[in-house]
Design a protein around this motif. Structure first.
Motif, PDB file in Angstrom:
ATOM      1  N   THR A   1      -7.467  -7.894   2.235  1.00 16.26           N
ATOM      2  CA  THR A   1      -8.548  -6.951   1.944  1.00 16.26           C
ATOM      3  C   THR A   1      -9.850  -7.490   2.534  1.00 16.26           C
TER       4      THR A   1
ATOM      5  N   GLY B   1      -6.289  -1.958   4.300  1.00 21.40           N
ATOM      6  CA  GLY B   1      -5.484  -1.594   5.455  1.00 21.40           C
ATOM      7  C   GLY B   1      -6.021  -2.031   6.796  1.00 21.40           C
TER       8      GLY B   1
ATOM      9  N   GLU C   1      -7.368   2.331   3.756  1.00 26.76           N
ATOM     10  CA  GLU C   1      -6.266   2.283   2.787  1.00 26.76           C
ATOM     11  C   GLU C   1      -6.689   1.428   1.597  1.00 26.76           C
ATOM     12  N   ARG C   2      -6.462   1.912   0.386  1.00 25.61           N
ATOM     13  CA  ARG C   2      -6.933   1.231  -0.823  1.00 25.61           C
ATOM     14  C   ARG C   2      -5.808   0.477  -1.523  1.00 25.61           C
ATOM     15  N   LEU C   3      -6.196  -0.427  -2.404  1.00 22.31           N
ATOM     16  CA  LEU C   3      -5.233  -1.089  -3.269  1.00 22.31           C
ATOM     17  C   LEU C   3      -4.695  -0.066  -4.271  1.00 22.31           C
TER      18      LEU C   3
ATOM     19  N   THR D   1       0.853  -1.192   0.000  1.00 22.91           N
ATOM     20  CA  THR D   1       0.000   0.000   0.000  1.00 22.91           C
ATOM     21  C   THR D   1       0.886   1.238   0.000  1.00 22.91           C
TER      22      THR D   1
END
Length: 355
Positions: A65, A85, A95-97, A26
């Motif tokens: 995820t 995250g 938190e994103r990919l 990330t």
């Protein structure tokens, strides 16, 4: 022996962004790694169903995820909404990919160098290598290119055919027969080998073939020193701080490697420490014939403030001052041989009357 290819990469490489300090693969991980002194990071790149390169280690989404199933079978529109995250801790919730494009943007502004491991989904080895190579070549134009690596020879061959100029490395769990031929046939400039399979002889053979040697995942001081002494070119690690990485290699030897630096430095010349010892030596030294010094001990006060029967105070056995008297500013009590129990010059009025 062919000359080694140019090598712009540092000695220490952060595993999946920042080791275990942040959720792997990330942007938070890359920021955390750089904050702790890393100049280069390793990460994993795969493809969505609509051929969007993004970062993910596993073939499935479940471990890192809040999604489920194969990542390669889902569109980027679905993958972009997943939380990557929260599994690591509440402060990373949301938190994103990251896409490969967002990672390249971060690298462009921060100067981070990258090792992109190609992680194809089932049956997508060649497709993943070709797509990632083409996208990476455009995103890193004018910058130090990322090092593409993979266990899949089909991915590396496709990346070579798509963009030959990108540097490549063959990932190996062990050094099976023909490993040098395989790496050189794919046009690789390096091999990345599990640390348990490497020794000085293997590293020497790789260098003779014009290949650099990296090792994964080295998380112990003794192993780091062993590989450094064997001539390794770089280590992929989870070590959390630059000071720890420096301590790992801060031993006597033919050379030393500083944290975040890929250059070997000559050893320091031995310094004469006699002056240091003289400066730190005590100024006074007892002679051999000198009498031993007596140990100073604290004398106990013989004065007691506990009242005896009849109200008289117990007398001191010697002239002294107790801590309570000294604190109160009183004069020391003295032995009075004429004093007797009962009535007398030193008897208090209260004791004489019985009150």
């Amino acid at each position: 022996m062919p000359p080694p290819a140019p090598w712009p990469y540092p000695f220490w490489i952060a595993h999946r962004g920042a080791g275990k300090l942040a959720p792997e693969n990330t942007l938070a991980a890359f920021r955390a790694g750089q904050a702790r002194g890393y100049r280069m990071a390793e990460c994993d790149v795969t493809l969505s169903a609509d051929e969007q390169p993004f970062l993910l280690h596993d073939a499935t989404l479940d471990r890192t995820t809040d999604g489920h199933g194969l990542a390669a079978g889902q569109s980027w529109a679905t993958l972009a909404d997943l939380d990557a995250g929260a599994w690591h801790g509440p402060r990373f919730r949301g938190e994103r990919l990251p896409t490969l494009a967002s990672l390249a943007e971060h690298a462009r502004h921060s100067g981070l160098l990258l090792n992109l491991e190609l992680k194809p989904g089932p049956g997508q080895a060649a497709r993943t290598g070709a797509v990632v190579a083409r996208v990476a070549a455009g995103l890193w134009a004018g910058l130090t290119p990322p090092l593409l690596s993979s266990f899949e020879t089909a991915s590396l061959a496709a990346a070579r055919d798509a963009v030959e100029a990108l540097p490549r490395a063959l990932l190996l769990e062990r050094l099976a027969t023909g490993w040098r031929e395989a790496a050189c046939g794919l046009g690789c400039i390096a091999i990345v080998v599990h640390h348990g399979a490497l020794d000085a002889d293997a590293i020497r053979q790789a260098h003779e073939a014009g290949l650099r040697v990296l090792s994964y995942t080295v998380n112990g001081a003794a192993e780091a020193r062993r590989l450094r002494a064997a001539g390794i070119d770089g280590l992929i690690t989870d070590a959390s701080t630059a000071s720890r990485r420096t301590r790992w290699l801060n031993t006597r030897g033919p050379g030393r490697v500083q944290a975040g630096d890929g250059q070997r430095h000559p050893p320091r010349q031995h310094r004469d420490r006699s002056r240091i010892h003289e400066r730190n030596a005590p100024r006074w030294k007892p002679s051999a014939s000198a009498a031993p010094r007596r140990r100073r001990t604290r004398r106990r006060s013989a004065v007691s403030h506990r009242a005896a029967p009849g109200g008289a105070r117990r007398m001191a056995t010697r002239v002294d001052r107790c801590r309570l008297c000294a604190g109160a500013g009183r004069a020391p009590l003295r032995r009075d041989p004429q004093r007797q129990r009962g009535a007398g010059p030193g008897r208090s009025a209260g004791a004489a009357t019985g009150r």
